[in-house]
Every structure is written in C-alpha cells, then in structure tokens.
Design a protein around this motif. Structure first.
Motif, PDB file in Angstrom:
ATOM      1  N   GLN A 160       0.861  -1.183   0.000  1.00 38.63           N
ATOM      2  CA  GLN A 160       0.000   0.000   0.000  1.00 38.63           C
ATOM      3  C   GLN A 160       0.896   1.231   0.000  1.00 38.63           C
ATOM      4  N   TYR A 161       0.593   2.189  -0.872  1.00 40.72           N
ATOM      5  CA  TYR A 161       1.386   3.411  -1.014  1.00 40.72           C
ATOM      6  C   TYR A 161       0.624   4.595  -0.424  1.00 40.72           C
ATOM      7  N   GLY A 205      -2.303   4.454  -3.508  1.00 39.75           N
ATOM      8  CA  GLY A 205      -2.093   3.381  -4.475  1.00 39.75           C
ATOM      9  C   GLY A 205      -1.920   2.040  -3.794  1.00 39.75           C
ATOM     10  N   LYS A 234      -0.537  -2.208  -4.775  1.00 38.35           N
ATOM     11  CA  LYS A 234      -0.034  -3.251  -5.680  1.00 38.35           C
ATOM     12  C   LYS A 234      -0.233  -4.581  -4.978  1.00 38.35           C
ATOM     13  N   THR A 248      -2.595  -3.455  -9.890  1.00 34.03           N
ATOM     14  CA  THR A 248      -2.167  -2.168  -9.334  1.00 34.03           C
ATOM     15  C   THR A 248      -3.214  -1.097  -9.608  1.00 34.03           C
ATOM     16  N   TRP A 249      -3.229  -0.090  -8.763  1.00 34.90           N
ATOM     17  CA  TRP A 249      -4.017   1.115  -9.018  1.00 34.90           C
ATOM     18  C   TRP A 249      -3.339   2.266  -8.291  1.00 34.90           C
ATOM     19  N   GLY A 250      -3.621   3.479  -8.741  1.00 33.07           N
ATOM     20  CA  GLY A 250      -3.088   4.665  -8.080  1.00 33.07           C
ATOM     21  C   GLY A 250      -1.649   4.942  -8.438  1.00 33.07           C
ATOM     22  N   ARG A 251      -0.959   5.611  -7.506  1.00 31.47           N
ATOM     23  CA  ARG A 251       0.425   5.993  -7.775  1.00 31.47           C
ATOM     24  C   ARG A 251       1.367   5.386  -6.746  1.00 31.47           C
TER      25      ARG A 251
END
Length: 78
Positions: free
Chosen positions: A38-39, A50, A52, A62-65
């Motif tokens: 988690q980002y 984001g 992954k 994946t989604w987001g940055r």
C-alpha cells in the motif's frame, strides 16, 4: 542476458534516485506468497494513494500511484 540485467539495474537505480531519503522500498515478494503493498502520500501513512497486489498465480494488480511511503504484507499461498 547481461544486457537485460544491466538495463534493469539502471532502471532500478533511476527509480531509487527519485525516492525521498526517508521513504522505504517494498520487499520482494517470494514465490509461494501473496503480497500486498500500500502506497501513502506522507510518512504518517494517513492518505492511501495506491496499491499493488501480487497474487499466488503470478498475476499483479495495481491502481493509483507509487510513492516511497508504504506498508507491506505477505501471506503464504495455500
């Protein structure tokens, strides 16, 4: 083969050069595990930006940055 390894190493070095000094890198997901990264937008990890997920069958979602502020977890595949 050596060219691919050198290209990957160069890309990894360039990516790490853009990560803030206080940020951390995600560990590598080992075979036989499902891993989730988690980002977050800040060091306090208050704003998720984001995700992954690496699944047991090798699929990656994946989604987001991507940022340098992460939480990471791994679970054994059954």
């Amino acid at each position: 083969m050596i060219r691919r390894v050198l290209a990957v190493a160069a890309l990894a070095s360039a990516a790490l050069a853009t990560v803030p000094a206080t940020a951390q890198a995600a560990p590598i997901c080992r075979a036989g595990y499902m891993c989730n990264t988690q980002y977050f937008s800040d060091p306090a990890r208050t704003n998720l930006v984001g995700v992954k997920t690496e699944f047991c069958d090798g699929e990656v979602s994946t989604w987001g940055r991507v940022t340098g502020y992460i939480t990471w977890s791994a679970s054994p595949c059954s």
